[in-house]
Enzyme design. Structure first.
Site, PDB file in Angstrom:
ATOM      1  CG  ASP A  93      -2.347   0.595   1.130  1.00 49.93           C
ATOM      2  OD1 ASP A  93      -2.188   1.779   0.684  1.00 49.93           O
ATOM      3  OD2 ASP A  93      -3.303  -0.058   1.054  1.00 49.93           O
ATOM      4  CG  HIS A 131      -5.218   3.716   1.064  1.00 57.64           C
ATOM      5  ND1 HIS A 131      -4.888   2.661   0.727  1.00 57.64           N
ATOM      6  CD2 HIS A 131      -6.643   4.018   0.501  1.00 57.64           C
ATOM      7  CE1 HIS A 131      -5.827   2.014   0.328  1.00 57.64           C
ATOM      8  NE2 HIS A 131      -6.763   2.701   0.106  1.00 57.64           N
ATOM      9  CB  SER A 328      -9.759   0.423   0.181  1.00 54.03           C
ATOM     10  OG  SER A 328      -8.747   0.492  -0.718  1.00 54.03           O
TER      11      SER A 328
END
Length: 543
Positions: A93, A131, A328
């Site tokens: 990520d 994120h 996600s």
């Protein structure tokens, strides 16, 4: 299985067959398949008014990890002693920052930093975007005060006993090329069972809109190789919920566990759940496998990160958290659930764990606005993950026998509609170092377990080749970028890491030389107010 046109890490926003790359000189694979939407403005109508002072939100809120753990049966699993202890979950990520909940000794193993931030990074692997840390918290955050995992006054991920392996590919603004992602998957596969490592789950909260059939796609070949090495690959379905839209790459590969989105409608009662409009669900030939909560989830915040500075950070919750919606989040929830199963059944292979999650899911009664059963499998797969039921089930033998990928397809087709530019766009059969990529030769190396050799992938040195039990050896990149410019630390020249935040607001975007996200997003809606599931939001969402 037929041909697939896939959803990108950024939703296309255009009809199938629309001209590709027009005006797109921005971050490719926009980390997430549409995957994260941080809310601003008034919080959910469903949110409760009773805020827990230590958290800044009400634990009865359906987006709280406490409520999510109830919905998927994780709290019952914890009570029975299953917390994911002994299981490593790799998170490819934007990096992971050890904020409270992820900062306990031994919680994180920092793998190689393969991101465009790596050259000159003062501390490799940190999440300057926000994120990756959000996903990591949903997977495995621990109570910060050493209290019980089920303490409602603590933020606890789905597998609080699991360890996280951080492989950073996304830059501060989310930018990443598919070659970085493939290299990261290869690294995880080849190092999953090194001494002291036990990677059994790989979380991929992103995807591309590949033009390749999965049977030739280079990224699907990489994830299939991971499966062969005992790793369950959990991939986000995507956030372009059009009825004719295929799943994102690699979720469209039938060997991975493709996770779609569930909207709890503000309650922990599964009877009123449905699939939110934004969530990709696939088509008849490849629907999602399972779904998990995906709306208004509360995740760990990285103060001062790229996400944190957007839109005055109106999505902030309390001091430590951020709101977000997308597949996600649902993928991260399921990765945590899978870690619980691997703890109980350490000898199980990925196909067995996938089958246990599929076979014991809670069938959704309302699918994407449709009450009839025919659309059920298409929209919600086997249903909402129920890890408690899966833990109580007897594992069976359920090997998958789909056609496999040979990995020989073009990289450019795997990229789909997203391309990085620095300042020249990265296109064609080359990696971020400008080196040609022979996908057939790379597939052969991958199959032989030699895609990485002493920190070298596709002819370039990306990392060191040893670790001290917590951090993988880093190295300085040499050579040039695909644009011909030298790698250097100049982009970090005004950045220092102090404690839990980036000092200053120096991320000015100049690195991408006039590039924009081409007016698009991660989650399928533009930078504007919108209505999803009956609630008005103003959101940021990179596609």
């Amino acid at each position: 299985m037929g041909q697939h046109r896939l959803t990108p890490l950024r939703s296309t926003g255009g009809p199938p067959g629309a001209a590709r790359r027009t005006g797109i000189r921005a971050a490719a694979l926009a980390i997430a398949v549409g995957v994260t939407t941080v809310l601003s403005g008034t919080l959910l109508a469903a949110a409760r008014a009773e805020v827990t002072p230590s958290l800044g939100y009400d634990v009865a809120d359906s987006g709280s990890p406490y409520a999510v753990a109830q919905m998927i049966g994780a709290q019952q699993a914890w009570a029975e002693g299953w917390t994911g202890t002994g299981v490593d979950v790799a998170v490819i990520d934007t990096g992971i920052t050890p904020v409270p909940g992820l900062d306990a000794a031994g919680k994180l193993v920092t793998g190689p930093d393969l991101s465009l931030d790596a050259p000159g990074a003062p501390v490799p692997g940190l999440d300057a975007h926000g994120h990756g840390t959000f996903m990591a918290g949903l997977i495995a955050a621990e109570p910060v005060n050493g209290s019980d995992n089920a303490d409602p006054g603590e933020y606890t991920g789905m597998a609080p006993g699991a360890r996280l392996v951080n492989v950073k590919v996304g830059a501060y603004d989310g930018a990443v090329d598919v070659t970085q992602v493939i290299a990261a998957v290869d690294w995880v596969t080849e190092h999953a069972h090194d001494p002291g490592m036990n990677i059994r789950v790989l979380n991929l909260s992103f995807g591309t809109d590949s033009d390749n059939d999965y049977q030739v796609d280079p990224l699907t070949h990489a994830v299939e190789r991971a499966r062969e090495q005992g790793i369950l690959v959990v991939a986000a379905a995507g956030n372009d919920g059009k009825p004719t839209k295929d799943l994102a790459d690699p979720a469209y590969d039938p060997y991975v566990l493709a996770v779609g989105g569930d909207d709890p409608n503000g309650t922990v009662d599964l009877a009123d759940d449905n699939v939110p409009d934004f969530a990709q669900h696939g088509t008849a030939h490849r629907p999602v496998d399972v779904i998990a909560p995906a709306t208004h989830l509360i995740g760990l915040r990285v103060p001062g990160s790229y996400v944190d500075t957007l839109d005055d950070n109106a999505g902030q919750v309390g001091d430590r958290f951020q709101r977000g919606s997308g597949t996600s989040q649902s993928a991260a929830v399921v990765s945590g659930a899978a870690a619980l199963l691997f703890q109980k059944y350490p000898q199980a292979d990925p196909d067995t764990i996938k089958a246990m999650l599929n076979d014991n899911a809670h069938a959704l009664l309302r699918g994407h606005g449709k009450a009839s059963a025919p659309g059920q499998m298409l929209y919600s797969g086997h249903g909402i993950v129920d890890v408690a039921a899966a833990l109580d089930a007897t594992p069976g033998t359920d090997p998958q026998t789909w056609p496999t990928s040979d990995g020989t397809g073009d990289l450019e087709d795997t990229r789909g509609e997203a391309t990085v530019a620095d300042p020249e766009p990265l296109e064609g059969e080359q990696d971020i170092f400008g080196h040609p990529v022979d996908t057939a030769a790379l597939a052969a190396q991958r199959s032989a377990g030699s895609a990485w050799t002493q920190g070298i992938w596709n002819g370039s040195r990306w990392s060191g080749d040893g670790w001290d039990g917590l951090t993988w050896q880093q190295t300085t990149w040499t050579g040039s970028r695909w644009s011909g410019e030298q790698w250097s630390g100049s982009r970090w020249s005004d950045m220092t890491w102090t404690g839990s935040r980036w000092s200053g607001n120096g991320w000015n975007g100049s690195r991408w030389s006039g590039s924009r996200w081409s007016g698009s997003r991660w989650s399928g809606s533009r930078w504007s107010g919108s209505r999803w599931s009956g609630s008005r939001w103003s959101e940021w969402s990179h596609s």
